[in-house]
Design a protein around this motif. Structure first.
Motif, PDB file in Angstrom:
ATOM      1  N   VAL A 162     -30.555 -37.446 -23.800  1.00  0.00           N
ATOM      2  CA  VAL A 162     -29.230 -38.697 -23.914  1.00  0.00           C
ATOM      3  C   VAL A 162     -28.445 -37.902 -24.641  1.00  0.00           C
ATOM      4  N   PRO A 163     -27.008 -37.980 -24.838  1.00  0.00           N
ATOM      5  CA  PRO A 163     -26.223 -37.077 -25.414  1.00  0.00           C
ATOM      6  C   PRO A 163     -26.315 -37.997 -26.535  1.00  0.00           C
ATOM      7  N   PRO A 164     -25.810 -37.997 -28.057  1.00  0.00           N
ATOM      8  CA  PRO A 164     -25.639 -38.857 -29.097  1.00  0.00           C
ATOM      9  C   PRO A 164     -24.746 -39.931 -28.355  1.00  0.00           C
ATOM     10  N   ARG A 165     -25.100 -41.439 -28.962  1.00  0.00           N
ATOM     11  CA  ARG A 165     -23.519 -42.084 -28.528  1.00  0.00           C
ATOM     12  C   ARG A 165     -22.316 -42.322 -28.541  1.00  0.00           C
ATOM     13  N   LYS A 166     -22.455 -41.410 -30.114  1.00  0.00           N
ATOM     14  CA  LYS A 166     -20.500 -41.125 -30.545  1.00  0.00           C
ATOM     15  C   LYS A 166     -20.412 -39.902 -30.068  1.00  0.00           C
ATOM     16  N   GLN A 167     -21.127 -39.363 -29.702  1.00  0.00           N
ATOM     17  CA  GLN A 167     -20.601 -37.377 -28.892  1.00  0.00           C
ATOM     18  C   GLN A 167     -20.352 -37.160 -27.034  1.00  0.00           C
ATOM     19  N   GLY A 168     -19.213 -37.713 -26.775  1.00  0.00           N
ATOM     20  CA  GLY A 168     -19.376 -37.973 -25.366  1.00  0.00           C
ATOM     21  C   GLY A 168     -18.722 -36.598 -24.735  1.00  0.00           C
ATOM     22  N   ASP A 169     -18.859 -35.150 -25.720  1.00  0.00           N
ATOM     23  CA  ASP A 169     -18.518 -34.049 -25.300  1.00  0.00           C
ATOM     24  C   ASP A 169     -19.840 -33.711 -24.285  1.00  0.00           C
ATOM     25  N   TYR A 170     -20.862 -33.841 -25.640  1.00  0.00           N
ATOM     26  CA  TYR A 170     -22.084 -33.404 -24.136  1.00  0.00           C
ATOM     27  C   TYR A 170     -22.097 -34.463 -23.185  1.00  0.00           C
ATOM     28  N   ALA A 171     -21.871 -35.199 -23.010  1.00  0.00           N
ATOM     29  CA  ALA A 171     -22.231 -36.468 -22.067  1.00  0.00           C
ATOM     30  C   ALA A 171     -20.992 -35.795 -21.000  1.00  0.00           C
ATOM     31  N   TYR A 172     -20.126 -35.487 -21.142  1.00  0.00           N
ATOM     32  CA  TYR A 172     -19.432 -35.066 -19.515  1.00  0.00           C
ATOM     33  C   TYR A 172     -19.893 -33.567 -18.989  1.00  0.00           C
ATOM     34  N   LEU A 173     -19.935 -33.284 -20.220  1.00  0.00           N
ATOM     35  CA  LEU A 173     -20.905 -31.450 -20.235  1.00  0.00           C
ATOM     36  C   LEU A 173     -21.808 -31.944 -19.098  1.00  0.00           C
ATOM     37  N   LEU A 174     -22.914 -32.711 -19.316  1.00  0.00           N
ATOM     38  CA  LEU A 174     -24.020 -32.778 -18.360  1.00  0.00           C
ATOM     39  C   LEU A 174     -23.764 -33.198 -16.855  1.00  0.00           C
ATOM     40  N   HIS A 175     -22.477 -34.415 -17.147  1.00  0.00           N
ATOM     41  CA  HIS A 175     -21.304 -34.565 -15.591  1.00  0.00           C
ATOM     42  C   HIS A 175     -20.809 -33.163 -14.639  1.00  0.00           C
ATOM     43  N   ILE A 176     -20.635 -32.580 -15.621  1.00  0.00           N
ATOM     44  CA  ILE A 176     -20.054 -31.508 -14.703  1.00  0.00           C
ATOM     45  C   ILE A 176     -21.397 -30.596 -14.071  1.00  0.00           C
ATOM     46  N   ILE A 177     -21.904 -30.792 -15.319  1.00  0.00           N
ATOM     47  CA  ILE A 177     -23.228 -29.085 -14.331  1.00  0.00           C
ATOM     48  C   ILE A 177     -23.993 -30.223 -13.653  1.00  0.00           C
ATOM     49  N   ARG A 178     -23.909 -31.143 -13.560  1.00  0.00           N
ATOM     50  CA  ARG A 178     -24.652 -32.142 -12.821  1.00  0.00           C
ATOM     51  C   ARG A 178     -23.635 -31.622 -11.070  1.00  0.00           C
ATOM     52  N   SER A 179     -22.519 -31.896 -11.102  1.00  0.00           N
ATOM     53  CA  SER A 179     -21.008 -31.549 -10.377  1.00  0.00           C
ATOM     54  C   SER A 179     -21.381 -30.958  -9.656  1.00  0.00           C
ATOM     55  N   MET A 180     -22.182 -29.351 -10.126  1.00  0.00           N
ATOM     56  CA  MET A 180     -22.104 -28.374  -9.373  1.00  0.00           C
ATOM     57  C   MET A 180     -22.818 -27.895  -8.080  1.00  0.00           C
ATOM     58  N   LYS A 181     -22.417 -27.361  -7.525  1.00  0.00           N
ATOM     59  CA  LYS A 181     -23.537 -26.502  -6.438  1.00  0.00           C
ATOM     60  C   LYS A 181     -24.041 -25.593  -7.426  1.00  0.00           C
ATOM     61  N   SER A 182     -25.774 -25.496  -6.820  1.00  0.00           N
ATOM     62  CA  SER A 182     -26.714 -24.812  -7.516  1.00  0.00           C
ATOM     63  C   SER A 182     -26.047 -23.071  -7.643  1.00  0.00           C
ATOM     64  N   ALA A 183     -25.011 -22.839  -6.886  1.00  0.00           N
ATOM     65  CA  ALA A 183     -24.180 -21.780  -7.022  1.00  0.00           C
ATOM     66  C   ALA A 183     -22.471 -22.293  -7.223  1.00  0.00           C
ATOM     67  N   GLY A 184     -22.493 -23.232  -8.066  1.00  0.00           N
ATOM     68  CA  GLY A 184     -21.123 -23.353  -8.543  1.00  0.00           C
ATOM     69  C   GLY A 184     -20.776 -22.527  -9.235  1.00  0.00           C
ATOM     70  N   LYS A 185     -19.517 -23.375  -9.273  1.00  0.00           N
ATOM     71  CA  LYS A 185     -18.550 -22.123 -11.556  1.00  0.00           C
ATOM     72  C   LYS A 185     -18.253 -23.757 -11.560  1.00  0.00           C
ATOM     73  N   ALA A 186     -18.210 -23.213 -13.246  1.00  0.00           N
ATOM     74  CA  ALA A 186     -16.816 -25.192 -13.838  1.00  0.00           C
ATOM     75  C   ALA A 186     -16.162 -24.165 -14.626  1.00  0.00           C
ATOM     76  N   ALA A 187     -15.070 -24.922 -15.076  1.00  0.00           N
ATOM     77  CA  ALA A 187     -14.410 -24.536 -15.536  1.00  0.00           C
ATOM     78  C   ALA A 187     -14.196 -25.994 -16.902  1.00  0.00           C
ATOM     79  N   LYS A 188     -13.901 -25.225 -17.992  1.00  0.00           N
ATOM     80  CA  LYS A 188     -14.100 -27.010 -18.418  1.00  0.00           C
ATOM     81  C   LYS A 188     -13.021 -26.686 -20.198  1.00  0.00           C
ATOM     82  N   ASN A 189     -12.262 -27.715 -20.174  1.00  0.00           N
ATOM     83  CA  ASN A 189     -11.300 -27.181 -21.551  1.00  0.00           C
ATOM     84  C   ASN A 189     -12.235 -27.957 -22.312  1.00  0.00           C
ATOM     85  N   VAL A 190     -12.259 -26.217 -23.430  1.00  0.00           N
ATOM     86  CA  VAL A 190     -12.958 -26.998 -25.008  1.00  0.00           C
ATOM     87  C   VAL A 190     -11.987 -26.621 -26.212  1.00  0.00           C
TER      88      VAL A 190
END
Length: 80
Positions: free
Chosen positions: A38-66
């Motif tokens: 579980v990401p720290p309560r005040k670090q939403g960046d990690y929460a969004y990153l985990l959501h992005i990873i979980r939203s990909m198919k097993s061979a999916g690709k992702a791009a995130k503005n960082v």
């Protein structure tokens, strides 16, 4: 309800969202988005990153503005 998964995920989530956990019980998330921790309560960046990873198919690709990572081009140089 299942979490939808995609071949490609492109995201521009808010930076440092300190209220990401409002209304979410991360320990009992039905979609397993926080199985790596579980990401720290005040670090939403990690929460969004985990959501992005979980939203990909097993061979999916992702791009995130960082904002704190500089992109490398194919020649080995750095793009600012």
């Amino acid at each position: 309800d299942r979490l939808r998964t995609y071949d490609y995920v492109v995201a521009n989530p808010p930076f440092s969202d300190k209220a990401w956990s409002n209304g979410i019980d991360a320990a009992r998330d039905p979609h397993g988005r926080f199985s790596w921790g579980v990401p720290p309560r005040k670090q939403g960046d990690y929460a969004y990153l985990l959501h992005i990873i979980r939203s990909m198919k097993s061979a999916g690709k992702a791009a995130k503005n960082v904002r704190w990572i500089r992109a490398l081009d194919l020649t080995g140089g750095v793009n600012d």
